[in-house]
Each structure stands twice: as structure tokens, then as C-alpha cells.
Design a protein around this motif. Structure first.
Motif, PDB file in Angstrom:
ATOM      1  N   THR A 194       0.853  -1.186   0.000  1.00  0.00           N
ATOM      2  CA  THR A 194       0.000   0.000   0.000  1.00  0.00           C
ATOM      3  C   THR A 194       0.887   1.233   0.000  1.00  0.00           C
ATOM      4  N   ASN A 195       0.857   1.965  -1.105  1.00  0.00           N
ATOM      5  CA  ASN A 195       1.646   3.193  -1.213  1.00  0.00           C
ATOM      6  C   ASN A 195       0.712   4.376  -0.958  1.00  0.00           C
ATOM      7  N   TYR A 196       0.829   4.967   0.228  1.00  0.00           N
ATOM      8  CA  TYR A 196      -0.083   6.031   0.626  1.00  0.00           C
ATOM      9  C   TYR A 196       0.232   7.361  -0.051  1.00  0.00           C
ATOM     10  N   THR A 197       1.430   7.503  -0.595  1.00  0.00           N
ATOM     11  CA  THR A 197       1.816   8.785  -1.192  1.00  0.00           C
ATOM     12  C   THR A 197       1.959   8.707  -2.703  1.00  0.00           C
ATOM     13  N   ALA A 198       1.553   7.603  -3.314  1.00  0.00           N
ATOM     14  CA  ALA A 198       1.681   7.489  -4.773  1.00  0.00           C
ATOM     15  C   ALA A 198       0.753   8.445  -5.490  1.00  0.00           C
ATOM     16  N   SER A 199      -0.444   8.682  -4.911  1.00  0.00           N
ATOM     17  CA  SER A 199      -1.395   9.620  -5.505  1.00  0.00           C
ATOM     18  C   SER A 199      -1.171  11.010  -4.926  1.00  0.00           C
ATOM     19  N   SER A 200      -1.516  12.021  -5.712  1.00  0.00           N
ATOM     20  CA  SER A 200      -1.324  13.395  -5.256  1.00  0.00           C
ATOM     21  C   SER A 200      -2.411  13.842  -4.288  1.00  0.00           C
ATOM     22  N   ILE A 201      -3.536  13.096  -4.230  1.00  0.00           N
ATOM     23  CA  ILE A 201      -4.613  13.454  -3.304  1.00  0.00           C
ATOM     24  C   ILE A 201      -5.016  12.222  -2.499  1.00  0.00           C
ATOM     25  N   ARG A 202      -5.575  12.478  -1.319  1.00  0.00           N
ATOM     26  CA  ARG A 202      -6.081  11.410  -0.459  1.00  0.00           C
ATOM     27  C   ARG A 202      -7.377  11.870   0.198  1.00  0.00           C
ATOM     28  N   ALA A 203      -8.150  10.906   0.662  1.00  0.00           N
ATOM     29  CA  ALA A 203      -9.410  11.223   1.342  1.00  0.00           C
ATOM     30  C   ALA A 203      -9.261  10.958   2.831  1.00  0.00           C
ATOM     31  N   VAL A 204      -9.634  11.938   3.621  1.00  0.00           N
ATOM     32  CA  VAL A 204      -9.716  11.771   5.070  1.00  0.00           C
ATOM     33  C   VAL A 204     -11.142  11.338   5.393  1.00  0.00           C
ATOM     34  N   GLU A 205     -11.281  10.172   6.010  1.00  0.00           N
ATOM     35  CA  GLU A 205     -12.607   9.639   6.341  1.00  0.00           C
ATOM     36  C   GLU A 205     -12.772   9.549   7.850  1.00  0.00           C
ATOM     37  N   VAL A 206     -13.958   9.959   8.317  1.00  0.00           N
ATOM     38  CA  VAL A 206     -14.246   9.883   9.734  1.00  0.00           C
ATOM     39  C   VAL A 206     -15.728   9.575   9.909  1.00  0.00           C
ATOM     40  N   SER A 207     -16.054   8.814  10.938  1.00  0.00           N
ATOM     41  CA  SER A 207     -17.445   8.512  11.257  1.00  0.00           C
ATOM     42  C   SER A 207     -17.838   9.302  12.501  1.00  0.00           C
ATOM     43  N   ILE A 208     -18.980   9.963  12.426  1.00  0.00           N
ATOM     44  CA  ILE A 208     -19.441  10.779  13.550  1.00  0.00           C
ATOM     45  C   ILE A 208     -20.961  10.661  13.643  1.00  0.00           C
ATOM     46  N   GLY A 209     -21.510  10.644  14.862  1.00  0.00           N
ATOM     47  CA  GLY A 209     -22.944  10.446  15.059  1.00  0.00           C
ATOM     48  C   GLY A 209     -23.614  11.619  15.750  1.00  0.00           C
ATOM     49  N   ILE A 210     -24.909  11.753  15.489  1.00  0.00           N
ATOM     50  CA  ILE A 210     -25.722  12.748  16.192  1.00  0.00           C
ATOM     51  C   ILE A 210     -26.881  12.018  16.866  1.00  0.00           C
ATOM     52  N   ALA A 211     -27.535  12.685  17.785  1.00  0.00           N
ATOM     53  CA  ALA A 211     -28.625  12.066  18.545  1.00  0.00           C
ATOM     54  C   ALA A 211     -29.830  11.814  17.651  1.00  0.00           C
TER      55      ALA A 211
END
Length: 298
Positions: A194-211
Motif C-alpha cells: 500500500t503506497n499512501y503517497t503514490a497519488s497526489s490526493i487522499r481522502a480523510v474519512e471519519v465517522s461521527i454520530g448525532i442524537a
């Protein structure tokens, strides 16, 4: 001196002189025999020997010129100079071995058994160095196909880190906590990388919940506005804020924001506090797991 004693000495001297004379004659005969054989061998094989020496000298000169030319073109054509130098040295050694075998056959040396011995020795060395040869082959594959390069952030063989060096046999990683991990190239080339820097862009993913009592549309709009206001987020890359699950105590959103690879870690650590602040400013809450206990009287 008595007459019989003098006669004895004269007889002994005569015997010694005769023996010495025979020894000199035998030595002269051996010398003449050796000289005759040398003349015969020189006449028969002298031309072949001189020709073989000429071929050896000229061949070494030609191999040097060819190797230098191949080395220059290999350094330009291959992506890694270390690989180019190594392959050129192997090419030069093979040419020199073939030249020596050819010269040996010119002077009448039987080369069939010599080649067989070389083959058997090569087979034995191959079995003995099976792991090292596998690592060498893996290093060549990595240097040719370049799945990663020095300074890339890579995950492979349960190791994640920045590539410090790519050698012929091993690759050196540096982890975030400054550990140096050396991974053999054989398993590295044959496993998932897995080459994390091969692409010039990356996606930051996060899961968050509301009531459950909160307005879903309001929460979605608040988080979209939060990532929209961040200058690191690439607006044209299709960022996502969407409900992905109805959890036990919350409505769960997936937030995916695309950034340049160099900005990945800064946004990765900033996005959760940023989203929490946006939801609180909108009057929404991030619930924590809770359980209602009902007591039934007897």
C-alpha cells in the motif's frame, strides 16, 4: 704410504669418476630430451598459445569497452543507478567467463568437464543461497517496476513507514516513532503493498454520530459547511457527508474530505474537533452510549 693403500685410493677415485661421468651423461640425455620435447610442443602449440594470448588481451579490452557503453546506457535507461551498476557488473563477469572458456579451448584444454563443474557449482550455490536469490530477484523487480520510491509512505508486510533506502536485497523503513525496520525484498515484492503517497490526493474519512432527536438535515448541512470552509479541502473532488448507519444510540454519518497528500495528516488530526464544534454551534449533540434500565415491581 704403503703401496696397497695407494692402490685402494686410486681404485676408489676411478669408481667415483666413472659414476660421476655416468650421472653427467644421464643428466645431459634428460636435458636433451626435455629440450626436444619443448621444441616439439613449441612448434606444435606455439602458434595456438600466441593466438590465445592475443585473443585474451583483445577480448578483455573489448569487454571493457562494451561494459562501459552498457553501463552508460543502463544508468540512463533504468530508474535506479544501483540496479544499473549491479546488472552491468553481472553482464561483464559473464562475458569474462565465456572469454576464458574460449581461450582455454583454443590451447587444447578440454572445457566440457570445466563447464559441467561450473554448472554443478552454480546449482549448489543456488540451493545454498535460495533465500538470498529470492531477495535479489525481489529487489530487481522493485527497482524496475517502482511500486514505491524513497521518501514514500508505504505499508507492507505488517510494517508502515517512510522508505529510507531501496537496496538489492532489503528495503529500509522508518516508522513514525523513528524505528528503523529492514524488510527482505523477496516477501516484500510478492506481497501486498500500500503506497499512501503514490497519488497526489487522499481522502480523510471519519465517522461521527448525532442524537436520534436531532435534525438529520441540519446536522448534514453543518458538517458540509465545516469542511467547505477549510482551505485544505479540495472542493472539486466530490466530498461526502452522508448517513451510513443507524446505531444503537446515534445516527452515524460518514464524512469524506479530499485533500492534497501533503495535507492529509494535518486534516486527519483536525477534522474531528472541527466537526464537533460545527455540530455544537448548530445546537446538535454527539451522544454517548447509554442504556435505560426499567425496574418492574414485584
Amino acid at each position: 704410504m704403503p703401496t696397497h693403500a695407494l692402490s685402494g685410493y686410486m681404485l676408489l677415485f676411478a669408481k667415483f669418476s666413472a659414476k660421476k661421468g655416468r650421472s653427467m651423461d644421464s643428466f645431459e640425455k634428460q636435458l636433451h630430451t626435455f629440450y626436444d620435447k619443448a621444441i616439439t610442443l613449441g612448434t606444435e602449440y606455439g602458434g595456438q598459445l600466441i593466438l590465445a594470448i592475443i585473443v585474451l588481451v583483445v577480448g578483455l579490452w573489448v569487454i571493457g569497452k562494451v561494459s562501459n557503453a552498457v553501463r552508460r546506457h543502463a544508468v540512463k535507461g533504468l530508474p535506479d543507478e544501483t540496479l544499473a551498476q549491479f546488472l552491468t557488473n553481472i553482464f561483464e563477469i559473464i562475458l569474462k567467463v565465456l572469454l576464458v572458456i574460449s581461450v582455454a579451448s583454443m590451447v587444447g584444454i578440454e572445457t566440457t568437464s570445466f563447464v559441467a563443474i561450473l554448472g554443478a557449482a552454480g546449482l549448489a550455490v543456488g540451493f545454498a543461497l535460495q533465500g538470498s536469490l529470492s531477495n535479489f530477484a525481489g529487489g530487481v523487480m522493485i527497482l524496475i517496476f517502482r511500486p514505491f520510491k524513497v521518501a514514500d509512505y508505504v505499508g507492507a508486510q505488517d510494517v508502515e513507514g517512510v522508505i529510507l533506502d531501496i537496496g538489492i536485497f532489503v528495503t529500509t523503513f522508518e516508522t513514525f516513532d523513528k524505528r528503523i525496520i529492514i524488510v527482505p525484498n523477496g516477501p516484500l515484492a510478492n506481497g501486498n503493498i500500500t503506497n499512501y503517497t503514490a497519488s497526489s490526493i487522499r481522502a480523510v474519512e471519519v465517522s461521527i454520530g448525532i442524537a436520534y432527536s436531532d435534525d438529520i438535515a441540519k446536522g448534514k448541512a453543518a458538517m458540509e459547511q465545516a469542511i467547505q470552509n477549510d482551505s485544505r479541502v479540495l472542493k472539486e473532488e466530490g466530498n461526502v457527508v452522508a448517513v451510513v448507519d443507524l446505531g444503537s444510540s446515534s445516527v452515524d454519518f460518514l464524512v469524506r474530505a479530499f485533500v492534497k497528500t501533503d495535507d492529509y495528516w494535518s486534516l486527519f488530526f483536525d477534522i474531528r474537533p472541527m466537526l464537533k464544534s460545527a455540530l455544537e454551534e448548530a445546537g446538535l449533540t454527539i451522544p454517548f452510549p447509554q442504556r435505560d434500565v426499567h425496574i418492574i415491581p414485584d
